[in-house]
Design an enzyme around this catalytic site. Structure first.
Site, PDB file in Angstrom:
ATOM      1  N   CYS A   1       7.743  -9.396  19.314  1.00  8.37           N
ATOM      2  CA  CYS A   1       7.640  -9.510  18.077  1.00  8.37           C
ATOM      3  C   CYS A   1       7.825 -11.194  17.475  1.00  8.37           C
ATOM      4  O   CYS A   1       8.638 -11.871  17.659  1.00  8.37           O
ATOM      5  CB  CYS A   1       8.607  -8.691  17.366  1.00  8.37           C
ATOM      6  SG  CYS A   1       8.749  -9.190  15.369  1.00  8.37           S
TER       7      CYS A   1
ATOM      8  N   TYR B   1      -2.311 -10.452  11.145  1.00  6.80           N
ATOM      9  CA  TYR B   1      -2.044  -8.792  10.906  1.00  6.80           C
ATOM     10  C   TYR B   1      -3.080  -8.162   9.943  1.00  6.80           C
ATOM     11  O   TYR B   1      -3.551  -7.084  10.108  1.00  6.80           O
ATOM     12  CB  TYR B   1      -0.664  -8.647  10.524  1.00  6.80           C
ATOM     13  CG  TYR B   1       0.365  -8.572  11.519  1.00  6.80           C
ATOM     14  CD1 TYR B   1       0.762  -7.456  12.178  1.00  6.80           C
ATOM     15  CD2 TYR B   1       1.015  -9.855  11.918  1.00  6.80           C
ATOM     16  CE1 TYR B   1       1.699  -7.598  13.195  1.00  6.80           C
ATOM     17  CE2 TYR B   1       1.861  -9.926  13.056  1.00  6.80           C
ATOM     18  CZ  TYR B   1       2.249  -8.582  13.732  1.00  6.80           C
ATOM     19  OH  TYR B   1       3.196  -8.641  14.893  1.00  6.80           O
TER      20      TYR B   1
END
Length: 385
Positions: free
Chosen positions: A93, A224
């Site tokens: 992440c 994203y």
């Protein structure tokens, strides 16, 4: 003979039909698993319903529920009460990565332990390779990060994201906002890192905040929006923003070694994790294919400059990054195939030192040459119990 051939033919077609049905079932199950990775918690229960994350076929990131500034008493407890606070983070992440870099720069390994969230994301992030972990300060065993959130508040509704800062004394989540966690680490008043430094100096704070917002909107969240888009319009809009931001960063880094001249700031920690992931997952899995990081001379050299520093390099795990994205993020890789890693030499000379030595601001005022702390011997930066 003809009859026999007919029987064999029907048998072959029957087996082919079974094979096809098997493939359909496998693909469906994999798609269900992948769809579940964007799930959330509703009234204390994990759900794979992700419709709140998509509006008109565009990805919308949920706001952090614990996004307030971390109180001074919690910051003081980081060194005053060692092992009271725990950082739960994932190596795949980018939001976790930025917090881990700050954690290392401030040399907090011994006082704020790290728990690396790793394993198959059947219900979001697992905390211990899908095995039970005794949540510090409680008698509760947890397997997934969402259980940490419900341990903090039984009726919690929101995302089960990382990084998060867990307070074992008060048995609650202090923050799941990466920037607030970084700022709290920056405020730790100690000389554990050799000298009392700050990456969020008062004279640059408005510019740093503005710059971080631009990185988020155009790039960090933009990739994203591109990778998880459900319509061509949303994808095109997101990709345009991604490369407009990269073009602006390329021009800026032609004028200085770092984003703010030679001074290392929070903005460098915000940008680097995105760059480290760009060619291995965003260019491929998230379909940001117009250009690679390696096609930007200044950005590519800047990224190699930073990865040469121990706090930046320590938690770069390309295998974890690729598996984290290709196996979990998005529903367009149903067979779980991980692409070959780009052939990039991160150790190639970068010549960024021609701009001068790296500097860092001091909390007492002024600047000093940046001397990052070395990684402690036998340190995995992870608590195991």
């Amino acid at each position: 003979m003809c009859k026999a051939r007919g029987v064999v033919g029907k048998s072959d077609r029957f087996l082919q039909t079974l094979d096809h049905l098997r493939d359909v079932i496998v693909v469906h199950l994999l798609q269900r698993l992948d769809a579940g990775q964007m799930g959330r918690v509703v009234d204390g229960e994990w759900t794979e319903d992700d419709e709140d994350l998509f509006r008109n076929d565009g990805f919308v990131r949920l706001a952090s529920r614990y996004s307030e500034s971390i109180p001074d008493d919690v910051v003081e407890a980081m060194t005053g009460e060692p092992r009271r606070l725990f950082l739960i983070a994932s190596l795949s992440c980018p939001w976790s990565h930025r917090a881990l870099i700050m954690h290392r720069i401030k040399a907090l390994e011994a006082v704020v332990p790290v728990k690396v969230a790793s394993g198959r994301r059947n219900e979001g992030y697992p905390v211990n390779d899908n095995r039970a972990w005794r949540l510090p300060g409680t008698g509760r065993d947890v397997t997934y990060v969402h259980e940490v959130y419900t341990a903090s508040g039984e009726g919690y509704t929101g995302s089960a994201s990382v990084p998060l800062l867990w307070d074992s004394a008060n048995r609650r989540v202090v923050s799941n906002d990466s920037l607030q966690i970084m700022k709290a680490f920056d405020r730790v008043d100690s000389c554990l890192s050799g000298c009392d430094i700050t990456l969020y100096p008062e004279d640059l704070r408005p510019e740093i905040d503005e710059f971080n917002a631009r990185i988020f909107l155009g790039l960090a969240n933009g990739v994203y929006r591109a990778g998880l888009a459900r319509s061509q319009r949303h994808y095109d809009d997101a990709v345009a923003g991604v490369f407009e931001t990269l073009d602006q960063l390329e021009a800026r880094l032609a004028r200085g070694r770092l984003l703010f001249g030679r001074r290392l700031t929070l903005s460098d920690l915000v940008l680097f994790p995105v760059l480290a992931r760009f060619d291995v997952v965003y260019h491929t899995h998230f379909r940001c294919t117009r250009r690679r990081l390696a096609d930007y001379p200044m950005l590519w050299a800047y990224a190699r400059d930073l990865i040469g520093l121990e706090p930046f390099a320590s938690d770069v795990d390309f295998a974890a990054i690729q598996s984290g994205y290709f196996l979990n993020d998005g529903d367009h890789n149903p067979h779980g195939i991980i692409s070959e890693r780009p052939d990039c030499d991160w150790s190639a000379p970068h010549e960024r030192n021609a701009f001068g030595a790296l500097l860092v601001s001091l909390r007492a005022g002024g600047v000093a040459e940046f001397a990052p702390p070395a990684r402690p011997a036998n340190d995995s930066q992870q608590v195991t119990s």
